[in-house]
Structure formats: C-alpha cells, structure tokens
Design an enzyme around this catalytic site. Structure first.
Site, PDB file in Angstrom:
ATOM      1  N   LYS A   3       0.889  -1.275  -0.251  1.00  0.00           N
ATOM      2  CA  LYS A   3      -0.083   0.133  -0.029  1.00  0.00           C
ATOM      3  C   LYS A   3       0.968   1.326  -0.087  1.00  0.00           C
ATOM      4  O   LYS A   3       0.676   2.319  -0.651  1.00  0.00           O
ATOM      5  CB  LYS A   3      -0.761   0.047   1.079  1.00  0.00           C
ATOM      6  N   ARG A  57      -9.810   0.579   8.320  1.00  0.00           N
ATOM      7  CA  ARG A  57      -9.590  -0.768   8.950  1.00  0.00           C
ATOM      8  C   ARG A  57     -10.682  -1.679   9.730  1.00  0.00           C
ATOM      9  O   ARG A  57     -10.228  -2.855   9.993  1.00  0.00           O
ATOM     10  CB  ARG A  57      -8.405  -0.838   9.614  1.00  0.00           C
ATOM     11  N   ARG A 105      12.142  -6.047   5.293  1.00  0.00           N
ATOM     12  CA  ARG A 105      12.084  -4.624   5.620  1.00  0.00           C
ATOM     13  C   ARG A 105      12.717  -4.409   7.141  1.00  0.00           C
ATOM     14  O   ARG A 105      13.295  -3.324   7.348  1.00  0.00           O
ATOM     15  CB  ARG A 105      10.662  -3.601   5.396  1.00  0.00           C
ATOM     16  N   ARG A 160      11.187   0.048  12.005  1.00  0.00           N
ATOM     17  CA  ARG A 160       9.903  -0.133  12.457  1.00  0.00           C
ATOM     18  C   ARG A 160       9.922  -1.319  13.548  1.00  0.00           C
ATOM     19  O   ARG A 160      10.175  -2.299  13.042  1.00  0.00           O
ATOM     20  CB  ARG A 160       9.014  -0.349  11.033  1.00  0.00           C
ATOM     21  N   ARG A 170      -0.217  -9.003  13.205  1.00  0.00           N
ATOM     22  CA  ARG A 170      -0.707  -7.910  12.130  1.00  0.00           C
ATOM     23  C   ARG A 170      -1.660  -8.440  11.220  1.00  0.00           C
ATOM     24  O   ARG A 170      -2.766  -8.059  10.839  1.00  0.00           O
ATOM     25  CB  ARG A 170       0.295  -6.977  11.560  1.00  0.00           C
TER      26      ARG A 170
HETATM   27  P1  AP5 Z   1       4.696  -1.542   1.775  1.00  0.00           P
HETATM   28  O1  AP5 Z   1       4.095  -0.677   0.623  1.00  0.00           O
HETATM   29  O2  AP5 Z   1       4.985  -0.595   3.210  1.00  0.00           O
HETATM   30  O3  AP5 Z   1       3.324  -2.211   2.244  1.00  0.00           O
HETATM   31  P2  AP5 Z   1       1.971  -1.711   3.288  1.00  0.00           P
HETATM   32  O4  AP5 Z   1       1.022  -2.489   2.576  1.00  0.00           O
HETATM   33  O5  AP5 Z   1       1.859  -0.365   3.207  1.00  0.00           O
HETATM   34  O6  AP5 Z   1       2.822  -2.419   4.421  1.00  0.00           O
HETATM   35  P3  AP5 Z   1       2.823  -1.790   5.807  1.00  0.00           P
HETATM   36  O7  AP5 Z   1       3.790  -2.677   6.684  1.00  0.00           O
HETATM   37  O8  AP5 Z   1       3.220  -0.429   5.696  1.00  0.00           O
HETATM   38  O9  AP5 Z   1       1.054  -1.877   6.246  1.00  0.00           O
HETATM   39  P4  AP5 Z   1       0.493  -2.178   7.728  1.00  0.00           P
HETATM   40  O10 AP5 Z   1      -0.879  -2.238   7.082  1.00  0.00           O
HETATM   41  O11 AP5 Z   1       1.077  -2.872   8.422  1.00  0.00           O
HETATM   42  O12 AP5 Z   1       1.142  -0.637   8.202  1.00  0.00           O
HETATM   43  P5  AP5 Z   1       0.381   0.651   8.473  1.00  0.00           P
HETATM   44  O13 AP5 Z   1       1.443   1.527   8.957  1.00  0.00           O
HETATM   45  O14 AP5 Z   1      -0.822   0.973   7.943  1.00  0.00           O
HETATM   46  O15 AP5 Z   1       5.471  -2.769   1.403  1.00  0.00           O
HETATM   47  C1  AP5 Z   1       5.895  -3.554   2.562  1.00  0.00           C
HETATM   48  C2  AP5 Z   1       7.507  -4.106   2.176  1.00  0.00           C
HETATM   49  O16 AP5 Z   1       7.340  -5.056   0.904  1.00  0.00           O
HETATM   50  C3  AP5 Z   1       8.449  -3.004   1.869  1.00  0.00           C
HETATM   51  O17 AP5 Z   1       9.777  -3.280   2.136  1.00  0.00           O
HETATM   52  C4  AP5 Z   1       8.449  -2.766   0.289  1.00  0.00           C
HETATM   53  O18 AP5 Z   1       9.560  -2.307  -0.542  1.00  0.00           O
HETATM   54  C5  AP5 Z   1       8.267  -4.075  -0.047  1.00  0.00           C
HETATM   55  N1  AP5 Z   1       7.430  -4.341  -1.345  1.00  0.00           N
HETATM   56  C6  AP5 Z   1       6.288  -3.694  -1.968  1.00  0.00           C
HETATM   57  N2  AP5 Z   1       5.948  -3.909  -2.848  1.00  0.00           N
HETATM   58  C7  AP5 Z   1       6.667  -5.093  -3.413  1.00  0.00           C
HETATM   59  C8  AP5 Z   1       6.587  -5.919  -4.721  1.00  0.00           C
HETATM   60  N3  AP5 Z   1       5.840  -5.756  -5.490  1.00  0.00           N
HETATM   61  N4  AP5 Z   1       7.480  -7.051  -4.274  1.00  0.00           N
HETATM   62  C9  AP5 Z   1       8.501  -6.992  -3.412  1.00  0.00           C
HETATM   63  N5  AP5 Z   1       8.405  -6.317  -2.338  1.00  0.00           N
HETATM   64  C10 AP5 Z   1       7.490  -5.215  -2.193  1.00  0.00           C
HETATM   65  O19 AP5 Z   1       0.037   0.301  10.049  1.00  0.00           O
HETATM   66  C11 AP5 Z   1       0.926  -0.063  11.270  1.00  0.00           C
HETATM   67  C12 AP5 Z   1       0.251  -0.204  12.594  1.00  0.00           C
HETATM   68  O20 AP5 Z   1      -0.566   0.950  12.957  1.00  0.00           O
HETATM   69  C13 AP5 Z   1      -1.048  -1.102  12.475  1.00  0.00           C
HETATM   70  O21 AP5 Z   1      -0.408  -2.379  12.895  1.00  0.00           O
HETATM   71  C14 AP5 Z   1      -1.945  -0.649  13.636  1.00  0.00           C
HETATM   72  O22 AP5 Z   1      -1.307  -0.996  15.154  1.00  0.00           O
HETATM   73  C15 AP5 Z   1      -1.849   0.791  13.314  1.00  0.00           C
HETATM   74  N6  AP5 Z   1      -2.817   1.365  12.498  1.00  0.00           N
HETATM   75  C16 AP5 Z   1      -2.476   2.043  11.346  1.00  0.00           C
HETATM   76  N7  AP5 Z   1      -3.575   2.213  10.683  1.00  0.00           N
HETATM   77  C17 AP5 Z   1      -4.700   2.061  11.429  1.00  0.00           C
HETATM   78  C18 AP5 Z   1      -6.165   2.125  11.530  1.00  0.00           C
HETATM   79  N8  AP5 Z   1      -6.751   2.770  10.547  1.00  0.00           N
HETATM   80  N9  AP5 Z   1      -6.933   1.551  12.555  1.00  0.00           N
HETATM   81  C19 AP5 Z   1      -6.184   1.167  13.582  1.00  0.00           C
HETATM   82  N10 AP5 Z   1      -4.895   1.101  13.629  1.00  0.00           N
HETATM   83  C20 AP5 Z   1      -4.329   1.397  12.649  1.00  0.00           C
END
Ligand code: AP5
Length: 195
Positions: free
Chosen positions: A14, A89, A128, A134, A146
């Site tokens: 994402k 979410r 990552r 992180r 997660r």
């Molecule tokens: P990346 O692009 O970062 O993927 P992502 O889906 O954004 O993963 P995140 O870990 O950032 O998502 P998340 O949903 O857990 O985190 P968030 O910050 O929202 O890619 C991941 C890795 O893969 C990178 O190294 C990238 O380079 C690699 N990659 C990408 N595309 C690729 C490809 N095609 N091929 C190979 N490699 C690739 O949330 C974190 C925490 O915050 C949550 O756990 C929760 O506690 C809290 N939180 C956030 N939002 C909410 C909400 N709305 N409600 C409640 N809690 C929340």
C-alpha cells in the site's frame, strides 16, 4: 473529487504504490500508519497510547484514528482527491469515513484491493525490518499478529464496500511497476466514466 482507498494486508504494498499514485495523479495521501508514527516520534499522548497497540500488532482504537482522519480532511479543504492508505481498517471506520465525506458532498469512488499470499507478506515485512527501524517489522510473532488482526477485523471492510460495487482486486505480486500499471488501469476506468 476522486477518493480512493488502497486496501490490503500488512506488507501488500500500500505504501509503495501510494507514493507512485500520488506522484502520478496528485491525490492527497492520508496514511494512518504514517500519521501514528509521526505522533510516536513526537512522543505526544496519542502517540504513546498508539505505540502500545502497534508494538503488539493490534489495531489502535477506532476513535483515535477516526479523529486523526477527521482533522486531516479539515486541514486539506482544497485537495482534489484523497488516497486513503491503511484506513479504514474496521467497519466502524468505514462508516465514519462515509459520514465525514458526505459532509463534503463526496464519497469513496473506488477501493483497490491488493492480493498477496501470506508467506510473501511475512517475507517482505521481516526483510524490511532488517533496516526500517519499524519495531513491528522485526519480530515474526508481531508480523503474524498484524496479519491475523487483518483477517479478524479488516478483511470485512472489503465486504462493506463490495455491497456498493466499489471494490477492484489487483494482483499485488510481481514487479512494483506492473502492479502500478494495473492500479492505474482501474483508476482510468473510473476517471473515464466520470467524464
Ligand atoms: P509497503 O508498501 O510498506 O506495504 P504496506 O501494505 O504499506 O505495508 P505496511 O507494513 O506499511 O502496512 P501496515 O498496514 O501493516 O502498516 P500501517 O503503517 O498501515 O511494503 C512492505 C514491504 O514490501 C516494503 O519493504 C516494500 O519495499 C516491499 N514491497 C512492496 N511492494 C513489493 C513488491 N511488489 N515486490 C516485493 N516487495 C515489495 O500500520 C501500522 C500499525 O498502525 C497497524 O498495525 C496498527 O497498529 C496501526 N494502524 C494504522 N492504521 C490504523 C487504522 N486505520 N486503525 C487502527 N490501527 C491502525
């Protein structure tokens, strides 16, 4: 105004694809994960509360993230469209977002759902974690928690939007560029219909 949700489990790409989509289309990017990490780095009371959930791989309470999104919408009155990343979410967040957008005579136009197998998600996140700093990426137990939280509380958000015919699934495996092109193809269809 075109408003998109980029949807998918942790590690589905994402954040990576959001960066490219905002550069290409000029959306205002709203990532609740980034907003929460900014609160944590500034050690605000909200950040301190959120960190205790994030470190365990659990979702932060709805009222906290809904409040953050509400402020972000108010702070960007001239945005030509929003790209929501990592929000909503839960169904409660999706309903709250609909209400907030309705106040602006707007709605979610499209939900792009990235499909990636679980073992690939784990591999990406742990990889990552070696360099990102992180804390929720370094421990396999937290990474899997997660993903479990996603299946328990977040996957249903796609069903919520599916009722309105707004969800398009996109293969999230393969090269970043190929996935980006697939996402753009879905967005172009919506832009075309809207003209
Ligand atoms: P990346 O692009 O970062 O993927 P992502 O889906 O954004 O993963 P995140 O870990 O950032 O998502 P998340 O949903 O857990 O985190 P968030 O910050 O929202 O890619 C991941 C890795 O893969 C990178 O190294 C990238 O380079 C690699 N990659 C990408 N595309 C690729 C490809 N095609 N091929 C190979 N490699 C690739 O949330 C974190 C925490 O915050 C949550 O756990 C929760 O506690 C809290 N939180 C956030 N939002 C909410 C909400 N709305 N409600 C409640 N809690 C929340």
């Amino acid at each position: 105004m075109l408003n998109l949700v980029l949807f998918g489990p942790p590690g589905s790409g994402k954040g990576t694809q959001s960066e490219k989509l905002i550069a290409h289309y000029g959306f205002k990017h709203l990532s609740t994960g980034d907003l929460l990490r900014s609160e944590i780095s500034r050690q605000t009371p909200l950040g301190i509360e959120a960190k205790s959930f994030m470190d365990k791989g659990q979702l932060v309470p709805d009222e906290v993230v809904i409040g953050m999104i509400s402020s972000a919408l108010d702070n960007n009155p001239n945005a030509k469209g929003f790209l929501f990343d990592g929000f909503p979410r839960t169904e409660a967040q999706a309903e709250a977002l609909d209400k907030l957008l309705r106040l602006k005579q707007a709605e979610i136009n499209l939900v792009l759902s990235l499909i990636v197998k679980e073992e690939e998600l784990v591999k990406r996140l742990l990889n990552r974690g070696k360099s990102s700093g992180r804390s929720d990426d370094t421990n396999e137990g937290v990474v899997r928690a997660r993903i479990a939280e996603y299946h328990k509380k977040t996957a249903a958000v796609a069903d919520y939007y599916r009722k309105f015919g707004k969800v398009k699934e996109v293969n999230g495996e393969g090269s970043v560029e190929t996935i980006f092109n697939s996402l753009c193809a879905e967005i172009e269809k919506i832009i075309y219909i809207g003209q």
